[in-house]
Write a protein that holds these residues in place. Structure first.
Motif, short mmCIF file in Angstrom:
data_model
loop_
_atom_site.label_atom_id
_atom_site.label_comp_id
_atom_site.label_asym_id
_atom_site.label_seq_id
_atom_site.Cartn_x
_atom_site.Cartn_y
_atom_site.Cartn_z
N CYS A 190 7.90 0.22 -5.34
CA CYS A 190 7.22 0.23 -6.53
C CYS A 190 7.83 -0.20 -7.93
N VAL A 240 7.37 0.38 -10.82
CA VAL A 240 7.59 1.37 -12.02
C VAL A 240 8.68 2.52 -11.37
N CYS A 241 8.53 3.18 -10.58
CA CYS A 241 9.34 4.16 -10.03
C CYS A 241 10.47 3.97 -8.91
N CYS A 263 2.92 2.17 -6.59
CA CYS A 263 2.64 3.11 -5.70
C CYS A 263 1.35 3.99 -5.79
N CYS A 265 1.77 5.97 -9.09
CA CYS A 265 1.97 5.47 -10.54
C CYS A 265 0.70 4.68 -10.68
ZN LIG Z 1 5.67 4.41 -8.34
#
Ligand SMILES: [Zn+2]
Length: 252
Positions: free
Chosen positions: A155, A157-158, A178, A181
């Motif tokens: 992912c 973002v995370c 994901c 997110c």
């Molecule tokens: Zn994520």
């Protein structure tokens, strides 16, 4: 004045005056270069045949360093790729590759990997009949070499590593988002693990073996939605030659 010797592939060639042509090359050592070919439009000239788009040549040109237009001195054919020109599906595929390079690569940006990508994919187009996977391979690798490699491992973002299943992808973020997110970051498309794995293979396979990795028919559209759509986001427009490729694919 400096004299430059390098291998090159002709990207495009246009008339400049009654006797001269303006030719754009992707060179092995100096990136994209534009040259004036004096007298190239005259019946008997030393450049005959070597300035057709797609032709791979030994190129000699000269001019002041870092200028935008050089003078062509000599061009000797290494490989004409004539058999590509004799097959419409292959011809449009080759033209699409040239157009992408010309649109995405700026003059002064020198990268041997991009030259090798073009040279090796044109060789593969000449040798194999399965063009779909080569088109996707060329798109994703040119994006990667231009600094736009999509993140499809975790992912964006995370950093959570995606489990097998459905992958949500954002064109703006250029990566997968994901399940947790995607409430905060909008996604554009979804694709399956098979599509994700196929794109990874396109990034890794030796180009001459690209024909061996078969993509299931039902995943072709998913892969195109990732690689071609990323090309569109990057260019901001549809390449002129692409509709011809789609038409040829429907005819075959
Ligand atoms: Zn994520």
């Amino acid at each position: 004045m400096a004299l430059y010797k390098t291998q090159a592939i002709v990207l495009k060639s246009m008339n400049l005056s009654e006797s001269d042509r303006l030719v754009t090359f992707l060179t092995e050592d100096h990136g994209k270069v534009k040259c004036v070919a004096k007298g190239a439009r005259k019946a008997k000239n030393c450049f005959w045949g070597s300035l057709e788009p797609m032709t791979q040549i030994h190129l000699i040109y000269f001019g002041k360093e870092n200028q935008s237009l050089y003078r062509l001195n000599q061009s000797d054919i290494i490989e004409s790729f004539q058999s590509i020109r004799e097959d419409f599906a292959k011809l449009y595929t080759g033209i699409y590759f040239l157009e992408l390079i010309d649109s995405m690569i700026l003059e002064g940006h020198s990268d041997k990997h991009i030259y090798n990508l073009l040279q090796q994919t044109l060789t593969a187009v000449r040798q194999q009949s399965e063009l779909g996977s080569l088109i996707r391979l060329f798109e994703i690798r040119l994006l990667s070499l231009s600094g736009y490699k999509p993140q499809i491992d975790h992912c964006i973002v995370c950093k959570t590593i995606s489990e097998n299943g459905i992958f949500r992808f954002s064109y703006i973020q250029n990566g997968i988002i994901c399940k947790n997110c995607c409430n905060r970051v909008p996604t554009d498309i979804q694709f399956t693990t098979g599509t994700r794995n196929y794109i990874k293979k396109l990034l890794e396979v030796e180009i001459k073996n690209c024909g061996r990795i078969k993509i299931p028919k039902n995943q072709e559209g998913e892969v195109e939605k990732v690689t071609h759509r990323l090309v569109l986001s990057h260019l901001g427009r549809e390449p002129k030659s692409y509709p011809f490729i789609k038409t040829m694919a429907q005819l075959i």
